[in-house]
Design a protein around this motif. Structure first.
Motif, PDB file in Angstrom:
ATOM      1  N   ALA A 191      -3.184   0.660  -3.782  1.00  0.00           N
ATOM      2  CA  ALA A 191      -2.723  -0.713  -3.599  1.00  0.00           C
ATOM      3  C   ALA A 191      -2.013  -1.136  -4.878  1.00  0.00           C
ATOM      4  O   ALA A 191      -2.512  -0.907  -5.979  1.00  0.00           O
ATOM      5  N   LEU A 216      -8.684  -1.599   1.914  1.00  0.00           N
ATOM      6  CA  LEU A 216      -8.105  -0.255   2.036  1.00  0.00           C
ATOM      7  C   LEU A 216      -8.998   0.651   2.871  1.00  0.00           C
ATOM      8  O   LEU A 216      -8.516   1.435   3.701  1.00  0.00           O
ATOM      9  N   VAL A 263       0.874  -1.178   0.000  1.00  0.00           N
ATOM     10  CA  VAL A 263       0.000   0.000   0.000  1.00  0.00           C
ATOM     11  C   VAL A 263       0.909   1.225   0.000  1.00  0.00           C
ATOM     12  O   VAL A 263       1.926   1.261   0.712  1.00  0.00           O
TER      13      VAL A 263
END
Length: 263
Positions: A40, A104, A10
């Motif tokens: 990502a 996320l 990330v």
């Protein structure tokens, strides 16, 4: 994009493109998947290898695991050149893009806080090894200049001399390890002055790592990129300070030891 989603890391959004020839796990080039303030870095992988059951079996296959780890690391290394990635655990896989975006979103606060801390920083690894002179360069049990025959049975003087030599050898060995540990402590203290954070890892088992000697120091340092040159120079200056010790420097790496991820 069909297949499962393999997530490498990330990051914050970054504009510098990754090398065009870069491939990752399963030979697939990594792509960016944006969600809010985060990106990502993902790749497509086949279900027949990365669905839950086949993946569990593959993780027992050392050849497969090694090849996958190298492909994973190639992507992380490329990311480290252009940004400060937060690397995820090997074989982090989701069903589709939606699953990645959900991850996320659920972990956004933690990711943002960690990326803020890692921005502009890299990890350096330093190991110190020591090897007793009497075993250096000889197979265990072989003879050499320091080898002495056992005393003849029933010889009192020879027996006392033998015991005295053994005591002296033990004392010398203890003093060598103490000097090695003092050197490692001084080196760690000096290097910590260039680092924003440190991690002391367990000493490596030489039978598993293949490295010769006894691992005295196994440490990771979170260092600003701007301070890395001075950090490396300090390691280079100290490499020959203590005879019989070997100092190994690795990096710069993505900050695995400081990511908070279970890597």
């Amino acid at each position: 994009m069909s297949g499962l989603r393999y997530v490498y890391a990330v990051c914050r959004p970054f504009g510098t493109p990754l090398p065009a020839q870069l491939t990752g796990v399963a030979g697939v080039p990594p792509k960016q998947l944006a969600h809010g303030e985060l990106v990502a870095v993902v790749g497509q992988v086949p279900e027949e290898d990365f669905a839950e059951e086949p993946l569990r079996a593959h993780l027992e296959d050392l050849d497969w695991l090694g090849a996958t780890a190298r492909a994973h690391q190639n992507v992380i290394d490329a990311l480290t050149v252009v940004t400060s990635p937060l690397p995820l655990r090997l074989a982090t896989v989701f069903l589709d893009d939606s699953g990645v975006r959900t991850m996320l979103q659920e972990r956004e606060e933690t990711f943002v806080r960690t990326l803020d801390r890692l921005e502009g920083r890299v990890e350096w690894g330093v190991k110190v090894y020591a090897e007793p002179p009497e075993t250096a360069g000889r197979p265990e049990g072989s003879g050499g200049a320091d080898a002495r025959p056992a005393p003849a049975a029933g010889t009192a003087g020879s027996g006392r001399d033998y015991l005295r030599r053994r005591r002296n050898q033990r004392k010398e060995s203890e003093e060598r390890w103490q000097r090695a540990e003092r050197f490692a402590s001084r080196l760690h203290a000096s290097l910590s002055g260039y680092a924003e954070d440190t991690r002391m890892h367990a000493p490596q088992n030489s039978a598993l790592s293949g490295a010769s000697g006894r691992n005295i120091l196994n440490a990771a340092y979170l260092v600003p990129r701007t301070g890395s040159e001075a950090f490396v120079e300090l390691v280079d200056r100290t490499k020959d300070d203590e005879p019989g010790l070997r100092v190994e420097l690795t990096g710069p790496w993505a900050a695995y030891s400081f990511s908070g991820e279970d890597t």
